[in-house]
Design a protein around this motif. Structure first.
Motif, PDB file in Angstrom:
ATOM      1  N   UNK A 227       0.842  -1.199   0.000  1.00 18.63           N
ATOM      2  CA  UNK A 227       0.000   0.000   0.000  1.00 18.63           C
ATOM      3  C   UNK A 227       0.879   1.251   0.000  1.00 18.63           C
ATOM      4  N   UNK A 228       0.301   2.352  -0.478  1.00 24.75           N
ATOM      5  CA  UNK A 228       1.065   3.586  -0.610  1.00 24.75           C
ATOM      6  C   UNK A 228       0.143   4.796  -0.552  1.00 24.75           C
TER       7      UNK A 228
ATOM      8  N   UNK B  35      -5.527   8.955   2.004  1.00 21.55           N
ATOM      9  CA  UNK B  35      -5.618   7.550   2.405  1.00 21.55           C
ATOM     10  C   UNK B  35      -4.411   6.783   1.875  1.00 21.55           C
ATOM     11  N   UNK B  36      -4.260   5.571   2.344  1.00 19.44           N
ATOM     12  CA  UNK B  36      -3.335   4.620   1.748  1.00 19.44           C
ATOM     13  C   UNK B  36      -4.103   3.818   0.697  1.00 19.44           C
ATOM     14  N   UNK B  37      -3.424   3.529  -0.412  1.00 21.48           N
ATOM     15  CA  UNK B  37      -4.063   2.808  -1.516  1.00 21.48           C
ATOM     16  C   UNK B  37      -3.199   1.626  -1.914  1.00 21.48           C
ATOM     17  N   UNK B  38      -3.823   0.691  -2.557  1.00 20.83           N
ATOM     18  CA  UNK B  38      -3.085  -0.469  -3.057  1.00 20.83           C
ATOM     19  C   UNK B  38      -2.124  -0.023  -4.152  1.00 20.83           C
ATOM     20  N   UNK B  39      -0.866  -0.432  -4.041  1.00 20.85           N
ATOM     21  CA  UNK B  39       0.117  -0.113  -5.078  1.00 20.85           C
ATOM     22  C   UNK B  39      -0.241  -0.857  -6.355  1.00 20.85           C
ATOM     23  N   UNK B  40      -0.055  -0.177  -7.508  1.00 22.91           N
ATOM     24  CA  UNK B  40      -0.546  -0.723  -8.773  1.00 22.91           C
ATOM     25  C   UNK B  40       0.538  -1.355  -9.635  1.00 22.91           C
ATOM     26  N   UNK B  41       1.790  -1.098  -9.328  1.00 29.17           N
ATOM     27  CA  UNK B  41       2.870  -1.548 -10.206  1.00 29.17           C
ATOM     28  C   UNK B  41       3.265  -2.992  -9.916  1.00 29.17           C
TER      29      UNK B  41
ATOM     30  N   UNK C 254      -8.172   1.271   4.989  1.00 28.90           N
ATOM     31  CA  UNK C 254      -8.502   2.088   6.178  1.00 28.90           C
ATOM     32  C   UNK C 254      -7.267   2.549   6.940  1.00 28.90           C
ATOM     33  N   UNK C 255      -6.479   3.375   6.265  1.00 30.99           N
ATOM     34  CA  UNK C 255      -5.292   3.977   6.871  1.00 30.99           C
ATOM     35  C   UNK C 255      -5.144   5.360   6.258  1.00 30.99           C
ATOM     36  N   UNK C 256      -4.737   6.337   7.070  1.00 25.19           N
ATOM     37  CA  UNK C 256      -4.647   7.707   6.598  1.00 25.19           C
ATOM     38  C   UNK C 256      -3.334   8.360   7.008  1.00 25.19           C
ATOM     39  N   UNK C 257      -2.921   9.289   6.157  1.00 22.24           N
ATOM     40  CA  UNK C 257      -1.786  10.147   6.469  1.00 22.24           C
ATOM     41  C   UNK C 257      -2.259  11.597   6.496  1.00 22.24           C
TER      42      UNK C 257
ATOM     43  N   UNK D 251      -4.427   4.197  11.580  1.00 24.83           N
ATOM     44  CA  UNK D 251      -4.898   2.987  10.894  1.00 24.83           C
ATOM     45  C   UNK D 251      -6.063   2.386  11.662  1.00 24.83           C
ATOM     46  N   UNK D 252      -6.858   1.593  10.975  1.00 24.67           N
ATOM     47  CA  UNK D 252      -8.030   0.986  11.594  1.00 24.67           C
ATOM     48  C   UNK D 252      -7.610  -0.102  12.590  1.00 24.67           C
ATOM     49  N   UNK D 253      -8.488  -0.466  13.515  1.00 25.09           N
ATOM     50  CA  UNK D 253      -8.132  -1.474  14.545  1.00 25.09           C
ATOM     51  C   UNK D 253      -7.698  -2.817  13.970  1.00 25.09           C
ATOM     52  N   UNK D 254      -8.243  -3.190  12.804  1.00 26.72           N
ATOM     53  CA  UNK D 254      -7.941  -4.510  12.252  1.00 26.72           C
ATOM     54  C   UNK D 254      -6.705  -4.516  11.351  1.00 26.72           C
ATOM     55  N   UNK D 255      -6.196  -3.341  11.033  1.00 33.61           N
ATOM     56  CA  UNK D 255      -5.085  -3.266  10.081  1.00 33.61           C
ATOM     57  C   UNK D 255      -3.749  -3.436  10.801  1.00 33.61           C
ATOM     58  N   UNK D 256      -2.839  -4.183  10.181  1.00 34.75           N
ATOM     59  CA  UNK D 256      -1.504  -4.406  10.723  1.00 34.75           C
ATOM     60  C   UNK D 256      -0.473  -4.258   9.595  1.00 34.75           C
ATOM     61  N   UNK D 257       0.600  -3.526   9.878  1.00 38.96           N
ATOM     62  CA  UNK D 257       1.685  -3.364   8.907  1.00 38.96           C
ATOM     63  C   UNK D 257       2.838  -4.305   9.223  1.00 38.96           C
ATOM     64  N   UNK D 258       3.431  -4.895   8.180  1.00 39.48           N
ATOM     65  CA  UNK D 258       4.689  -5.631   8.345  1.00 39.48           C
ATOM     66  C   UNK D 258       5.859  -4.669   8.321  1.00 39.48           C
ATOM     67  N   UNK D 259       5.779  -3.673   7.447  1.00 36.42           N
ATOM     68  CA  UNK D 259       6.793  -2.623   7.382  1.00 36.42           C
ATOM     69  C   UNK D 259       6.200  -1.398   6.709  1.00 36.42           C
ATOM     70  N   UNK D 260       6.824  -0.256   6.971  1.00 35.41           N
ATOM     71  CA  UNK D 260       6.353   1.011   6.414  1.00 35.41           C
ATOM     72  C   UNK D 260       7.547   1.967   6.334  1.00 35.41           C
TER      73      UNK D 260
END
Length: 554
Positions: free
Chosen positions: A396-397, A419-425, A469-472, A491-500
């Motif tokens: 996501x980005x 918002x964060x969006x799914x990366x398209x590349x 469901x994540x915002x900057x 970020x939303x309660x259910x969202x978890x990042x591996x790295x950012x």
């Protein structure tokens, strides 16, 4: 640094480009693919069709062949290369006059427009050396291509440089074939480009403004202006040149991640042609030409086969214009002003500068930020926004183009939420290619269905957006000697990042004409990027980050 003369450019870049072209082309007269410039196809046999746009390279070769000052003037090897390239182009043309670029049976409007212009100009230069039979074959090829452009439109997106390129091809064809319909169609396309031009001066490239492709569009429109001058086109070019001037960076680079297509290639031909009419165009041309000679920006050394033809043509056009050796008024560029505030609100691009730094904010692409030290002429901060991976593997980005983000703009502060969006590349896979080829060989034989599928692909790879469901919330403060970045990630309660991560250059959409090497990257001294506390973000669902990009006045 002094502007170098033609022989110097030939020595450093053009000669190297010609050697590359001759190596990429199948020059074996007994080969069934003789004349093909796509070595991936005829040599490596790693792809199943030749990309037609590579045949554009006959035009710069023809220009050098006819130039008495060129090392290749009347060279027999260059002559045979050009004629073989022209002939091969006619062999891979569809019956309807179109050509393929991205996949078989594409019937590409843009590729056909670009090819028609290059093939016709090369053919005109070589006409007295072409036998009657070949002349008839090439002539029919050119006629059919022009007919295709008259009868069809580009459907998958609004790409101004494609339309301008097609318009130039038709205008040249109208003169060569003495066909009024071609000129009428060219005028329609030019008017369409101007109709979609922003009052701020930028030409539409998919979803917004892209300074890199703006310079290529300016090349086509400047050539059109020479052939078909009008007050409307002149006013359009003036606005376009003024807009372009803001994206010449202090370090010699140009454009980049804040553009709708993220391109950083500078095409000098159009601005060189306009230099006598618009002094700021000459300022841009001189600054970027020096950057090219110093290897700071993308040059012919760095480019691939997909873009070598238009870039080489632009270099030769700039040299031929004569303005590189002329002394003319050169107003200072925007980055050279002691203080600047320029808001391109339609493009969601904002410029701020003091005596010490020059900053560009790309709100449209999720608050992309570049900050340059004016004294050292180096980039200090080159931030493409945030990119990370969720625990479910999704990338996501924040760097997705949207022109309608709510933005608070003041002289000393710019803030926005994205918002964060799914990366398209995403890279291709064997299964995706198999599916695409099945469609190429069946449904996409229909131009209507092919255009529909191409539009879907654009949505999937370039202009689509799938929010998570994540915002900057980013707030950028502009102080006299520093730029302060204040970020709040939630970020939303259910969202978890591996790295950012953030603070680095990256491009999360599909765009082939990006990520070319810029020589200045070897010497830029960027500020250290802080590591993000992922554990804290995942636990508290909120993280605040502050960065101070300071510039020394010593």
């Amino acid at each position: 640094m002094e502007i170098h003369h033609f022989d110097d450019i030939m020595s450093f870049q053009v000669n190297n480009a010609v050697r590359r072209l001759l190596s990429e082309q199948d020059r074996d007269p007994y080969s069934t693919t003789c004349g093909c410039f796509d070595r991936r196809y005829w040599g490596w046999k790693l792809i199943d069709f030749p990309e037609a746009t590579f045949q554009r390279n006959v035009y710069p070769l023809a220009l050098l062949y006819r130039n008495p000052g060129s090392d290749y003037h009347k060279n027999s090897l260059i002559r045979s290369s050009i004629l073989a390239g022209l002939t091969y182009a006619s062999k891979i043309q569809h019956r309807d006059g179109s050509f393929d670029q991205a996949f078989p049976n594409e019937h590409s409007f843009g590729a056909t427009g670009f090819l028609l212009h290059s093939l016709l100009e090369a053919f005109k230069l070589m006409y007295d050396e072409v036998d009657e039979g070949t002349c008839n074959v090439i002539g029919k090829c050119l006629w059919n291509a022009a007919e295709f452009l008259v009868k069809h439109n580009e459907k998958h997106g609004f790409i101004s440089n494609h339309l301008a390129g097609a318009a130039l091809a038709l205008l040249v064809s109208a003169d060569y074939f003495n066909e009024r319909r071609y000129q009428q169609r060219a005028e329609e396309l030019v008017n369409l480009v101007l109709k979609h031009q922003s009052p701020e001066g930028w030409f539409l490239e998919y979803e917004g403004a892209d300074p890199g492709y703006q310079t290529l569009c300016l090349y086509y429109l400047a050539k059109i202006y020479q052939l078909m001058p009008s007050q409307a086109l002149r006013q359009s070019l003036k606005k376009a040149v003024d807009f372009t001037s803001y994206f010449v960076h202090p370090d010699g680079t140009f454009g980049g991640e804040y553009g709708s297509r993220r391109t950083s290639i500078f095409y000098p031909g159009g601005l060189a042609l306009l230099s006598r009419e618009f002094p700021i165009a000459h300022s841009i041309t001189k600054a970027m030409w020096n950057s090219i000679l110093q290897g700071r920006t993308v040059t012919l050394f760095d480019i691939d086969m997909g873009n070598i033809a238009p870039l080489l043509i632009n270099y030769l056009c700039a040299i031929e214009s004569g303005v590189l050796k002329e002394e003319m008024p050169t107003p200072i560029l925007p980055w050279e002003r002691s203080k600047i505030q320029q808001d391109f609100s339609h493009a969601s691009l904002y410029i701020r500068g003091t005596e010490l730094y020059y900053a560009i904010v790309g709100v449209s692409n999720g608050m992309v930020l570049k900050v340059f030290d004016k004294k050292t002429q180096r980039a200090l901060w080159d931030d493409g926004g945030y990119i990370g991976q969720l625990t479910n593997g999704v990338l996501v980005t924040t760097q997705i183009t949207l022109l309608d983000r709510t933005t608070n703009v003041r002289e000393d502060e710019i803030s926005s939420t994205t918002s964060f969006y799914k990366a398209l590349n995403l890279p291709p896979t064997p299964f995706k290619f198999l599916l695409l080829r099945l469609l190429n060989l069946t449904l996409m034989r229909s131009i209507l269905l092919g255009n529909l599928l191409k539009k879907i692909l654009v949505e999937l790879l370039i202009s689509g957006n799938c929010p998570y469901p994540a915002q900057l919330q980013r707030r950028i403060l502009f102080k006299p000697s520093e730029v302060i970045v204040e970020d709040i990630i939630s970020i939303s309660p259910k969202l978890q990042f591996s790295w950012l991560e953030f603070g680095y250059r990256f491009i999360p959409i599909h765009m082939a004409s990006v990520k070319y090497f810029e020589g200045i990257q070897l010497t830029n001294s960027l500020l250290k990027v802080p590591e993000i506390d992922i554990r804290r973000l995942n636990q508290q669902k909120l993280l605040k980050i502050q960065i101070a990009v300071g510039v020394s006045d010593a």
